[in-house]
Design a protein around this motif. Structure first.
Motif, short mmCIF file in Angstrom:
data_model
loop_
_atom_site.label_atom_id
_atom_site.label_comp_id
_atom_site.label_asym_id
_atom_site.label_seq_id
_atom_site.Cartn_x
_atom_site.Cartn_y
_atom_site.Cartn_z
N ALA A 64 -21.13 -81.97 -23.14
CA ALA A 64 -22.48 -82.41 -23.31
C ALA A 64 -23.34 -80.62 -22.39
O ALA A 64 -22.86 -79.72 -22.43
CB ALA A 64 -23.11 -82.67 -21.75
N PHE A 65 -24.78 -80.99 -22.80
CA PHE A 65 -25.51 -79.69 -22.55
C PHE A 65 -26.61 -80.27 -22.07
O PHE A 65 -27.34 -81.23 -22.00
CB PHE A 65 -25.78 -78.99 -23.88
N SER A 66 -27.16 -79.06 -21.30
CA SER A 66 -28.14 -78.94 -20.55
C SER A 66 -29.07 -78.07 -19.60
O SER A 66 -28.49 -76.95 -20.06
CB SER A 66 -28.59 -79.96 -19.07
N LEU A 67 -30.47 -78.02 -19.30
CA LEU A 67 -31.41 -76.82 -19.49
C LEU A 67 -31.57 -75.70 -18.18
O LEU A 67 -31.63 -77.03 -16.97
CB LEU A 67 -32.73 -77.11 -19.72
N GLN A 68 -31.10 -75.63 -17.18
CA GLN A 68 -31.26 -74.78 -16.09
C GLN A 68 -32.71 -73.87 -15.93
O GLN A 68 -33.22 -72.37 -17.05
CB GLN A 68 -30.42 -73.82 -16.49
N GLU A 115 -39.22 -73.98 -23.71
CA GLU A 115 -38.44 -75.36 -22.78
C GLU A 115 -37.88 -76.83 -23.24
O GLU A 115 -37.30 -76.85 -24.26
CB GLU A 115 -39.87 -75.52 -21.85
N ASP A 116 -36.89 -76.90 -22.52
CA ASP A 116 -36.37 -78.20 -22.61
C ASP A 116 -35.87 -78.46 -23.80
O ASP A 116 -35.19 -77.65 -24.56
CB ASP A 116 -37.37 -79.83 -22.70
N ARG A 134 -33.91 -68.60 -19.36
CA ARG A 134 -33.77 -70.11 -18.90
C ARG A 134 -32.44 -70.01 -19.02
O ARG A 134 -30.93 -68.63 -19.76
CB ARG A 134 -34.37 -70.37 -20.34
N ALA A 135 -31.54 -71.02 -19.11
CA ALA A 135 -30.50 -71.19 -19.28
C ALA A 135 -29.43 -72.28 -19.90
O ALA A 135 -29.93 -73.28 -19.77
CB ALA A 135 -29.52 -71.34 -17.56
N VAL A 136 -28.98 -72.80 -20.84
CA VAL A 136 -27.79 -74.04 -21.26
C VAL A 136 -26.86 -73.93 -20.63
O VAL A 136 -25.63 -73.09 -20.78
CB VAL A 136 -28.23 -74.15 -23.17
N ILE A 137 -26.58 -75.34 -19.95
CA ILE A 137 -25.62 -75.15 -19.56
C ILE A 137 -24.20 -75.56 -20.14
O ILE A 137 -24.79 -77.02 -20.74
CB ILE A 137 -25.71 -76.20 -18.15
N VAL A 138 -23.55 -75.32 -20.88
CA VAL A 138 -22.54 -76.10 -21.73
C VAL A 138 -21.16 -77.08 -19.88
O VAL A 138 -20.72 -76.28 -19.32
CB VAL A 138 -21.69 -74.98 -22.06
N MET A 139 -21.47 -78.62 -20.18
CA MET A 139 -19.79 -79.01 -19.72
C MET A 139 -19.33 -79.57 -20.43
O MET A 139 -19.41 -80.38 -22.03
CB MET A 139 -21.02 -80.00 -18.64
N CYS A 143 -20.38 -74.38 -17.86
CA CYS A 143 -20.37 -72.60 -18.44
C CYS A 143 -22.09 -72.66 -18.51
O CYS A 143 -22.86 -73.88 -19.28
CB CYS A 143 -20.05 -72.47 -19.82
N ARG A 144 -22.31 -70.93 -18.35
CA ARG A 144 -24.17 -70.71 -17.66
C ARG A 144 -24.20 -69.94 -18.68
O ARG A 144 -23.85 -69.09 -19.29
CB ARG A 144 -24.24 -70.55 -16.54
#
Length: 117
Positions: free
Chosen positions: A31-35, A79-80, A45-50, A65-66
């Motif tokens: 999964a991926f999320s934004l920080q 963004e987003d 900005r950061a993309v978080i890889v889970m 991982c950030r």
């Protein structure tokens, strides 16, 4: 053009059975999320890889991982979904490389990570 600023683990939980001689097959979840920073004007900005290896009696691998992305001054900050869609593949490749580098340091064999669809 935005640049990758850093790649760091927030979580790296790895356990493998020592007597395992056969290849291990898993059904991982990725999964991926934004920080974003508290101050949205900061050009970072950061993309978080889970990554979760899924249920297995011989392997457990959970990682977060950030991948930090720095924007140049005056550049539009993505963004987003736009940021994730542009960087998720690169973030995943960097996650896979960093994971295998870490496993090597721990004396483990590298993993073969699934391709993204």
């Amino acid at each position: 053009m935005p640049k990758i600023d850093s790649v760091k683990f927030d979580l790296f939980d790895f356990l493998i059975a020592t007597d395992q001689s056969e290849p291990i097959t898993t059904q991982p979840e990725i999964a991926f999320s934004l920080q974003t920073p508290n101050d949205p004007s900061m050009p970072l900005r950061a993309v978080i890889v889970m990554f979760d290896s899924g249920k297995s009696s011989v392997l457990r691998f959970h990682a977060r991982c950030r991948v930090s992305i720095r924007f140049e001054p005056g550049e539009d900050i993505l963004e987003d979904k736009e940021l994730i869609s542009q960087f998720y593949r690169q973030a995943y490749m960097l996650f896979c490389k960093k994971s295998n580098d870490t496993l090597c340091v721990l004396g483990q064999n590298p993993m073969v990570f699934p391709e993204l669809e």
